[in-house]
Write a protein that holds these residues in place. Sequence first.
Motif, PDB file in Angstrom:
ATOM      1  N   TYR A   1      37.657  24.772  36.253  1.00 53.75           N
ATOM      2  CA  TYR A   1      38.739  25.865  36.070  1.00 53.75           C
ATOM      3  C   TYR A   1      38.051  27.117  36.719  1.00 53.75           C
ATOM      4  CZ  TYR A   1      42.426  28.703  34.426  1.00 53.75           C
ATOM      5  OH  TYR A   1      43.326  29.971  34.416  1.00 53.75           O
ATOM      6  N   ILE A   2      36.822  27.287  36.603  1.00 56.71           N
ATOM      7  CA  ILE A   2      36.124  28.724  37.161  1.00 56.71           C
ATOM      8  C   ILE A   2      36.274  28.466  38.566  1.00 56.71           C
ATOM      9  CG2 ILE A   2      34.163  30.103  37.212  1.00 56.71           C
ATOM     10  CD1 ILE A   2      33.724  29.330  34.302  1.00 56.71           C
ATOM     11  N   VAL A   3      35.763  27.073  39.056  1.00 59.05           N
ATOM     12  CA  VAL A   3      35.821  26.854  40.732  1.00 59.05           C
ATOM     13  C   VAL A   3      37.030  27.214  41.288  1.00 59.05           C
ATOM     14  CG1 VAL A   3      35.395  25.282  42.513  1.00 59.05           C
ATOM     15  CG2 VAL A   3      33.624  25.480  40.451  1.00 59.05           C
ATOM     16  N   ASP A   4      38.098  26.752  40.572  1.00 56.14           N
ATOM     17  CA  ASP A   4      39.329  26.948  41.059  1.00 56.14           C
ATOM     18  C   ASP A   4      39.712  28.403  41.291  1.00 56.14           C
ATOM     19  OD1 ASP A   4      39.554  24.307  41.740  1.00 56.14           O
ATOM     20  OD2 ASP A   4      40.724  23.666  39.460  1.00 56.14           O
ATOM     21  N   ALA A   5      39.458  29.183  40.205  1.00 58.07           N
ATOM     22  CA  ALA A   5      39.844  30.627  40.012  1.00 58.07           C
ATOM     23  C   ALA A   5      39.160  31.441  40.986  1.00 58.07           C
ATOM     24  CB  ALA A   5      39.261  31.087  38.587  1.00 58.07           C
ATOM     25  N   PHE A   6      37.956  30.940  41.442  1.00 59.10           N
ATOM     26  CA  PHE A   6      37.058  31.626  42.505  1.00 59.10           C
ATOM     27  C   PHE A   6      38.022  31.275  43.862  1.00 59.10           C
ATOM     28  CE2 PHE A   6      33.374  32.312  40.147  1.00 59.10           C
ATOM     29  CZ  PHE A   6      33.273  33.704  40.341  1.00 59.10           C
ATOM     30  N   ALA A   7      38.446  30.086  43.967  1.00 55.25           N
ATOM     31  CA  ALA A   7      39.093  29.735  45.185  1.00 55.25           C
ATOM     32  C   ALA A   7      40.357  30.640  45.329  1.00 55.25           C
ATOM     33  CB  ALA A   7      39.465  28.317  45.237  1.00 55.25           C
ATOM     34  N   ARG A   8      41.058  30.812  44.124  1.00 53.64           N
ATOM     35  CA  ARG A   8      42.436  31.478  44.087  1.00 53.64           C
ATOM     36  C   ARG A   8      41.947  33.163  44.532  1.00 53.64           C
ATOM     37  NH1 ARG A   8      43.407  27.990  39.714  1.00 53.64           N
ATOM     38  NH2 ARG A   8      42.595  29.776  38.029  1.00 53.64           N
ATOM     39  N   MET A   9      40.892  33.532  43.802  1.00 53.32           N
ATOM     40  CA  MET A   9      40.369  34.695  44.074  1.00 53.32           C
ATOM     41  C   MET A   9      40.366  35.174  45.471  1.00 53.32           C
ATOM     42  SD  MET A   9      37.158  36.946  42.333  1.00 53.32           S
ATOM     43  CE  MET A   9      37.624  36.262  40.702  1.00 53.32           C
ATOM     44  N   GLN A  10      39.360  34.384  46.119  1.00 61.52           N
ATOM     45  CA  GLN A  10      39.211  34.235  47.553  1.00 61.52           C
ATOM     46  C   GLN A  10      40.283  34.478  48.507  1.00 61.52           C
ATOM     47  OE1 GLN A  10      37.135  30.836  48.949  1.00 61.52           O
ATOM     48  NE2 GLN A  10      36.916  31.760  51.097  1.00 61.52           N
TER      49      GLN A  10
ATOM     50  N   LYS B   1      34.001  39.373  51.920  1.00 64.49           N
ATOM     51  CA  LYS B   1      32.783  38.619  52.134  1.00 64.49           C
ATOM     52  C   LYS B   1      31.985  38.327  50.710  1.00 64.49           C
ATOM     53  CE  LYS B   1      29.736  39.072  55.238  1.00 64.49           C
ATOM     54  NZ  LYS B   1      28.878  39.343  56.483  1.00 64.49           N
ATOM     55  N   GLY B   2      32.251  39.217  49.616  1.00 64.52           N
ATOM     56  CA  GLY B   2      31.791  38.869  48.213  1.00 64.52           C
ATOM     57  C   GLY B   2      32.449  37.762  47.720  1.00 64.52           C
ATOM     58  N   SER B   3      33.805  37.587  47.641  1.00 60.36           N
ATOM     59  CA  SER B   3      34.452  36.589  47.181  1.00 60.36           C
ATOM     60  C   SER B   3      34.367  35.436  47.893  1.00 60.36           C
ATOM     61  CB  SER B   3      36.079  37.039  47.083  1.00 60.36           C
ATOM     62  OG  SER B   3      36.514  37.319  48.174  1.00 60.36           O
ATOM     63  N   THR B   4      34.340  35.258  49.155  1.00 58.22           N
ATOM     64  CA  THR B   4      34.101  34.251  49.884  1.00 58.22           C
ATOM     65  C   THR B   4      32.761  33.528  49.661  1.00 58.22           C
ATOM     66  OG1 THR B   4      35.379  34.941  51.868  1.00 58.22           O
ATOM     67  CG2 THR B   4      33.869  33.148  52.336  1.00 58.22           C
ATOM     68  N   PHE B   5      31.527  34.374  49.468  1.00 61.45           N
ATOM     69  CA  PHE B   5      30.522  33.697  49.395  1.00 61.45           C
ATOM     70  C   PHE B   5      30.309  33.278  47.894  1.00 61.45           C
ATOM     71  CE2 PHE B   5      29.226  35.843  53.316  1.00 61.45           C
ATOM     72  CZ  PHE B   5      28.592  34.738  53.695  1.00 61.45           C
TER      73      PHE B   5
ATOM     74  N   ARG C   1      25.140  35.681  41.950  1.00 60.82           N
ATOM     75  CA  ARG C   1      24.116  35.941  42.791  1.00 60.82           C
ATOM     76  C   ARG C   1      24.551  36.030  44.203  1.00 60.82           C
ATOM     77  NH1 ARG C   1      20.941  31.628  38.945  1.00 60.82           N
ATOM     78  NH2 ARG C   1      20.290  33.231  37.128  1.00 60.82           N
ATOM     79  N   ALA C   2      25.389  35.146  44.484  1.00 60.04           N
ATOM     80  CA  ALA C   2      25.785  34.965  45.988  1.00 60.04           C
ATOM     81  C   ALA C   2      26.554  36.200  46.194  1.00 60.04           C
ATOM     82  CB  ALA C   2      26.732  33.580  46.166  1.00 60.04           C
ATOM     83  N   TRP C   3      27.499  36.624  45.386  1.00 57.66           N
ATOM     84  CA  TRP C   3      28.153  37.688  45.622  1.00 57.66           C
ATOM     85  C   TRP C   3      27.320  38.966  45.959  1.00 57.66           C
ATOM     86  CZ3 TRP C   3      33.544  38.339  43.733  1.00 57.66           C
ATOM     87  CH2 TRP C   3      34.458  39.344  44.266  1.00 57.66           C
ATOM     88  N   ALA C   4      26.351  39.268  45.173  1.00 58.52           N
ATOM     89  CA  ALA C   4      25.363  40.395  45.526  1.00 58.52           C
ATOM     90  C   ALA C   4      24.497  40.175  46.656  1.00 58.52           C
ATOM     91  CB  ALA C   4      24.521  40.532  43.884  1.00 58.52           C
ATOM     92  N   ALA C   5      24.103  39.018  47.009  1.00 56.35           N
ATOM     93  CA  ALA C   5      23.243  38.737  47.906  1.00 56.35           C
ATOM     94  C   ALA C   5      23.855  38.929  49.342  1.00 56.35           C
ATOM     95  CB  ALA C   5      22.481  37.253  48.034  1.00 56.35           C
ATOM     96  N   LYS C   6      24.988  38.538  49.304  1.00 56.30           N
ATOM     97  CA  LYS C   6      25.724  38.089  50.856  1.00 56.30           C
ATOM     98  C   LYS C   6      26.597  39.369  51.032  1.00 56.30           C
ATOM     99  CE  LYS C   6      24.057  34.159  51.680  1.00 56.30           C
ATOM    100  NZ  LYS C   6      23.026  33.773  52.621  1.00 56.30           N
ATOM    101  N   ALA C   7      27.429  40.032  49.854  1.00 55.46           N
ATOM    102  CA  ALA C   7      28.159  41.012  50.288  1.00 55.46           C
ATOM    103  C   ALA C   7      27.579  42.566  50.340  1.00 55.46           C
ATOM    104  CB  ALA C   7      29.412  41.104  49.340  1.00 55.46           C
ATOM    105  N   GLY C   8      26.514  42.654  49.707  1.00 53.93           N
ATOM    106  CA  GLY C   8      25.570  44.091  49.796  1.00 53.93           C
ATOM    107  C   GLY C   8      26.874  45.011  49.411  1.00 53.93           C
ATOM    108  N   GLY C   9      26.376  46.284  49.486  1.00 59.90           N
ATOM    109  CA  GLY C   9      27.019  47.550  48.976  1.00 59.90           C
ATOM    110  C   GLY C   9      27.041  47.780  47.646  1.00 59.90           C
TER     111      GLY C   9
ATOM    112  N   SER D   1      29.834  47.815  45.741  1.00 55.12           N
ATOM    113  CA  SER D   1      30.796  46.849  44.777  1.00 55.12           C
ATOM    114  C   SER D   1      30.015  45.388  44.646  1.00 55.12           C
ATOM    115  CB  SER D   1      31.814  46.675  45.282  1.00 55.12           C
ATOM    116  OG  SER D   1      31.848  46.073  46.758  1.00 55.12           O
ATOM    117  N   GLY D   2      29.329  45.204  45.796  1.00 53.61           N
ATOM    118  CA  GLY D   2      28.588  43.732  45.749  1.00 53.61           C
ATOM    119  C   GLY D   2      27.376  43.603  44.726  1.00 53.61           C
TER     120      GLY D   2
END
Length: 567
Positions: A363-372, A400-404, A428-436, A438-439
């Motif tokens: 469910y969480i994987v699908d939720a992230f896809a919807r969020m992206q 960038k954050g939601s995609t990664f 971890r991916a959101w923080a590492a790839k989006a930066g900033g 909010s990341g």
Amino acid sequence: MLFNDPKTFREDMLKGYVAAYPDYVVEVPGGVARATKMPEGKIAVINGGGSGHYPAFCGIIGDGFMDATVVGNVFTSPSTEDVLGVARSVEQGTGVFIVGGNYAGDKMNFNMARDRLIEDGIDARSFFITDDVASATTDEIEKRRGNVGTFMVFKAAGAAAAAGVSFDDLVRITTKANDRTRTMSVGFRGCTLPGADEPLFHVPHGKMEIGQGIHGEPGVGEGDLASAAEVAELLVDRVLAEAPADDSKRIAVILDGLGSTKYEELFVVWGTVRQLLEDKGYTLVEPLVGEFVTSLDMEGIALAVEYLDDELETYWSAPCDTASFRKGASSMASGERKVYAELTEQADTFEKGSEASEKAADYIVDAFARMQTAIADAEEELAKIDGVAGDGDHGRGMVKGSTFAAEAAKDAREKGAAAGSVLKEAGRAWAAKAGGTSGVLWGSALEAAGAVVGDQADAYDAQVAADAVKAAYEKMLSLGGAHRGDKTMLDALIPFGEALEAAAGEGKSLEDAWATAAEIAQKAAEDTANMVPKVGRARPAAERSLGTPDAGAISMALCIRTVLPTE
């Protein structure tokens, strides 16, 4: 502006930069580093920040200046992992000094990296530059942001480290350079992010922006478009108003074009600037006119002054050799090349979760896809909201954050991760790839939530979700320094968490509790239009944001809503 893909602008730029200056720089994890070996025993000095400011920040790597640069996305702080990658590449047992502008995202990521280096037994320290006189009063000087004067402070730090000073002296000299550096700017046209149709802010015809920031932040006010001489007088008056009590009357000076102002225009302004400064009794030591800290294609002018003493003058005049700036003879081309170790990625392994956790993970994987998808659709609107008083990069950062995060969640699940681990990997991916800012906040919050959710629960109900959301916003509170009412994403997340807790206490199902709380989060996000920002890049132009909601709160509410499927 020219680009291949806005999403890979940073990566494409770095590839070309390294190819253009192979005698000076090589790419390392998180940024670029000097191509030659440092002198034995030298403290490694690294700077960093978002892309879009060349020659700052990555253009000043070399002898007598920086040893490496952490490079973030356009106008976006590099991630903690980026800082660690660069620092570990150049550290040689004598310590790492991390220097950046005074921005929330830079401070959080640089300090988190510093603390992890210290945990690893490395002497690491950080420093943040506050030269921009328009961004806060002298009573709140610690809130000022970095501007063109960062170049001067970087030069002092780099030259002092090259001279072999102790770490304590290096910090002292850098602090003194910062305390004695002031910058003031005016803008005539806003800059445009790669792929954007409109600049981050518009300057009305016949007007000029006074005191804008180097990330496209609007200034503290507008004035009538003035003549070159009048602009020069405004800039000089503002930087000289804060001359130190022990003013030696010897100053380093930079007149900077910010990105699109022609050199001929700068020379016209410089003629008056120099005359005004000399009329005030100042001796100008090796002044610079040109582009040193830019803001993509922004049209404007900034004046930076460093009030010198004998020590600072020595470091300002010291030789250096970098791709974009040189004093004295070239030295990098003849230096011994440094070979950087290649990092190897370790394969992820996950413990098998409970049946309930495995189901929740799907469910969480699908939720992230919807969020992206939802964030991508809202990118332009989020950028417009953020551009009212901020730098307009929130939409791009969230994409960038939601995609990664979505990609990491899917990848982790395919490798057997259960619910808590999926959330942690996404964070971890959101923080590492989006930066900033909010990341790192989103990433840390998701990791905190994942720790609560875990992988072995027998069931997941509204109370577990409420506990996870509480852990998420408490983590944000501890990291960011913002509070409820400061006009940030917390003004949507905290009411959501409280409503979720209340609904759980009433015995509602997870789906019903989430739906009820999501409506409250949306209302709370919209209500931020009545607030003024007390932290972040929007704070100096706080009054402008009245009537416009906070972009972070709006995107937070949007993400919360998309957790529930619409069908």
